[in-house]
Design a protein around this motif. Structure first.
Motif, PDB file in Angstrom:
ATOM      1  N   ARG A  60       3.309   0.047 -12.485  1.00  0.00           N
ATOM      2  CA  ARG A  60       2.800   0.870 -13.582  1.00  0.00           C
ATOM      3  C   ARG A  60       1.326   0.582 -13.858  1.00  0.00           C
ATOM      4  N   ALA A  61       0.967  -0.689 -13.949  1.00  0.00           N
ATOM      5  CA  ALA A  61      -0.430  -1.049 -14.186  1.00  0.00           C
ATOM      6  C   ALA A  61      -1.311  -0.603 -13.026  1.00  0.00           C
ATOM      7  N   HIS A  62      -0.828  -0.784 -11.816  1.00  0.00           N
ATOM      8  CA  HIS A  62      -1.584  -0.387 -10.628  1.00  0.00           C
ATOM      9  C   HIS A  62      -1.906   1.107 -10.664  1.00  0.00           C
ATOM     10  N   GLU A  63      -0.937   1.891 -11.067  1.00  0.00           N
ATOM     11  CA  GLU A  63      -1.116   3.341 -11.075  1.00  0.00           C
ATOM     12  C   GLU A  63      -1.946   3.821 -12.262  1.00  0.00           C
ATOM     13  N   GLU A  64      -1.903   3.089 -13.363  1.00  0.00           N
ATOM     14  CA  GLU A  64      -2.694   3.456 -14.536  1.00  0.00           C
ATOM     15  C   GLU A  64      -4.184   3.202 -14.328  1.00  0.00           C
TER      16      GLU A  64
ATOM     17  N   PHE B 192       9.561   1.992  -0.340  1.00  0.00           N
ATOM     18  CA  PHE B 192      10.371   2.029  -1.550  1.00  0.00           C
ATOM     19  C   PHE B 192       9.668   2.816  -2.639  1.00  0.00           C
ATOM     20  N   VAL B 193      10.431   3.235  -3.625  1.00  0.00           N
ATOM     21  CA  VAL B 193       9.920   4.062  -4.716  1.00  0.00           C
ATOM     22  C   VAL B 193       9.249   3.183  -5.767  1.00  0.00           C
ATOM     23  N   SER B 194       8.116   3.644  -6.288  1.00  0.00           N
ATOM     24  CA  SER B 194       7.399   2.918  -7.330  1.00  0.00           C
ATOM     25  C   SER B 194       8.268   2.751  -8.570  1.00  0.00           C
ATOM     26  N   ALA B 195       8.141   1.601  -9.218  1.00  0.00           N
ATOM     27  CA  ALA B 195       8.818   1.379 -10.492  1.00  0.00           C
ATOM     28  C   ALA B 195       8.051   2.030 -11.639  1.00  0.00           C
ATOM     29  N   GLY B 196       6.830   2.511 -11.363  1.00  0.00           N
ATOM     30  CA  GLY B 196       6.049   3.210 -12.373  1.00  0.00           C
ATOM     31  C   GLY B 196       6.206   4.710 -12.220  1.00  0.00           C
ATOM     32  N   ASP B 197       5.375   5.308 -11.373  1.00  0.00           N
ATOM     33  CA  ASP B 197       5.455   6.734 -11.063  1.00  0.00           C
ATOM     34  C   ASP B 197       6.519   6.917  -9.986  1.00  0.00           C
ATOM     35  N   ARG B 198       7.669   7.431 -10.382  1.00  0.00           N
ATOM     36  CA  ARG B 198       8.805   7.510  -9.457  1.00  0.00           C
ATOM     37  C   ARG B 198       8.575   8.475  -8.305  1.00  0.00           C
ATOM     38  N   ARG B 199       7.501   9.261  -8.377  1.00  0.00           N
ATOM     39  CA  ARG B 199       7.178  10.170  -7.267  1.00  0.00           C
ATOM     40  C   ARG B 199       6.405   9.472  -6.163  1.00  0.00           C
ATOM     41  N   ARG B 200       5.924   8.274  -6.442  1.00  0.00           N
ATOM     42  CA  ARG B 200       5.084   7.546  -5.500  1.00  0.00           C
ATOM     43  C   ARG B 200       5.914   6.531  -4.719  1.00  0.00           C
ATOM     44  N   ARG B 201       5.506   6.292  -3.475  1.00  0.00           N
ATOM     45  CA  ARG B 201       6.173   5.292  -2.652  1.00  0.00           C
ATOM     46  C   ARG B 201       5.163   4.245  -2.195  1.00  0.00           C
ATOM     47  N   TYR B 202       5.664   3.043  -1.976  1.00  0.00           N
ATOM     48  CA  TYR B 202       4.847   1.962  -1.441  1.00  0.00           C
ATOM     49  C   TYR B 202       5.462   1.459  -0.142  1.00  0.00           C
ATOM     50  N   VAL B 203       4.622   0.800   0.641  1.00  0.00           N
ATOM     51  CA  VAL B 203       5.064   0.143   1.871  1.00  0.00           C
ATOM     52  C   VAL B 203       4.818  -1.348   1.682  1.00  0.00           C
ATOM     53  N   ARG B 204       5.848  -2.140   1.978  1.00  0.00           N
ATOM     54  CA  ARG B 204       5.779  -3.591   1.775  1.00  0.00           C
ATOM     55  C   ARG B 204       6.147  -4.300   3.076  1.00  0.00           C
ATOM     56  N   LEU B 205       5.482  -5.423   3.321  1.00  0.00           N
ATOM     57  CA  LEU B 205       5.778  -6.236   4.495  1.00  0.00           C
ATOM     58  C   LEU B 205       6.949  -7.164   4.218  1.00  0.00           C
ATOM     59  N   ASP B 206       7.874  -7.238   5.152  1.00  0.00           N
ATOM     60  CA  ASP B 206       8.941  -8.246   5.100  1.00  0.00           C
ATOM     61  C   ASP B 206       8.514  -9.386   6.019  1.00  0.00           C
ATOM     62  N   ARG B 207       8.177 -10.523   5.442  1.00  0.00           N
ATOM     63  CA  ARG B 207       7.620 -11.634   6.216  1.00  0.00           C
ATOM     64  C   ARG B 207       8.657 -12.425   6.992  1.00  0.00           C
ATOM     65  N   ARG B 208       9.922 -12.235   6.705  1.00  0.00           N
ATOM     66  CA  ARG B 208      10.936 -13.083   7.333  1.00  0.00           C
ATOM     67  C   ARG B 208      10.927 -13.002   8.857  1.00  0.00           C
ATOM     68  N   PRO B 209      10.863 -11.803   9.463  1.00  0.00           N
ATOM     69  CA  PRO B 209      10.829 -11.777  10.923  1.00  0.00           C
ATOM     70  C   PRO B 209       9.590 -12.452  11.506  1.00  0.00           C
TER      71      PRO B 209
ATOM     72  N   ARG C 245       0.832  -1.203   0.000  1.00  0.00           N
ATOM     73  CA  ARG C 245       0.000   0.000   0.000  1.00  0.00           C
ATOM     74  C   ARG C 245       0.870   1.259   0.000  1.00  0.00           C
ATOM     75  N   THR C 246       0.321   2.346  -0.515  1.00  0.00           N
ATOM     76  CA  THR C 246       0.992   3.642  -0.386  1.00  0.00           C
ATOM     77  C   THR C 246       0.706   4.177   1.012  1.00  0.00           C
ATOM     78  N   PRO C 247       1.561   5.065   1.523  1.00  0.00           N
ATOM     79  CA  PRO C 247       1.267   5.674   2.823  1.00  0.00           C
ATOM     80  C   PRO C 247      -0.091   6.368   2.856  1.00  0.00           C
ATOM     81  N   SER C 248      -0.467   7.029   1.759  1.00  0.00           N
ATOM     82  CA  SER C 248      -1.767   7.723   1.754  1.00  0.00           C
ATOM     83  C   SER C 248      -2.917   6.723   1.849  1.00  0.00           C
TER      84      SER C 248
END
Length: 216
Positions: A172-176, A65-82, A33-36
């Motif tokens: 990119r598809a998500h943002e489009e 991390f920065v989106s691979a589509g719109d470089r102005r957008r950031r996403y938050v991702r879960l790291d499941r390892r812990p 998800r994005t922070p917003s």
């Protein structure tokens, strides 16, 4: 070593003792998800969300991390390892899923095939700008884990496809597409950009990890 493990588990429990942070982790267990988006879902002001994400980042549970589509957008991702130290609540898999990326030649095809094989419910895929054929690297990577993509063909996304649980696997598809709140987003790097077998295998490993928290 045992003392270090206990200390790590204690920090994880401390971070997840807050109901809001636990809810954020639950949300990220199914979708990046994005922070917003997180602010809106949980009714949090930006500075308070940032605090919660900082706490989760410090114990290694999330990354921004920065989106691979719109470089102005950031996403938050879960790291499941812990979470392997604590366990993660499972989510019931939807009965039908549509995976979407731009070209429908690698990530979405692999995700649908893995879903059908590992989860056991119906899964299809489509692209916003489909390629002419499945990328050979995806076919080869699928074969290495027992999946046959040789007969798959890219499919153009249509409005009629969207009446199921949608999972975008491409920034990119998500943002489009201006996604519905109920959609899931898995931000997975495009292996075609790198082209190596390892890059395609990494996509499969990422998807397998995400599927591990689902139950049929």
């Amino acid at each position: 070593m045992q003392d270090d493990l206990v200390a790590t588990r204690s920090k994880l429990h401390g971070a997840l003792a807050d109901p809001t942070r636990l809810a954020i982790v639950d949300e990220l267990s199914v979708s990046d998800r994005t922070p917003s988006e997180l602010s809106e879902r949980f009714g949090l002001a930006g500075n308070l969300l940032a605090h919660h994400l900082d706490v989760l980042t410090q114990v290694g549970l999330v990354e921004r991390f920065v989106s691979a589509g719109d470089r102005r957008r950031r996403y938050v991702r879960l790291d499941r390892r812990p979470l392997s130290l604590l366990g993660l609540a499972s989510v019931t898999a939807p009965s039908t899923v549509l995976f979407v990326c731009t070209h429908n030649s690698a990530r979405s095809q692999l995700a649908a095939a893995l879903w059908r094989d590992r989860v056991g419910t119906r899964a299809t895929s489509a692209g916003t700008n489909p390629a002419e054929q499945i990328h050979p690297g995806a076919v080869a990577a699928g074969r290495r884990v027992g999946l046959d993509l040789s007969g798959a063909r890219p499919h153009l996304l249509s409005e009629n496809d969207l009446n199921v649980q949608v999972v975008t696997v491409c920034d990119r598809a998500h943002e489009e597409l201006n996604p519905d709140d109920a959609w899931w987003h898995w931000s997975i790097p495009d292996p075609v950009d790198i082209g190596t077998a390892a890059a395609f295998d990494a996509v499969i490993a990422d998807i397998e990890t995400r599927l591990s928290t689902l139950t049929s």
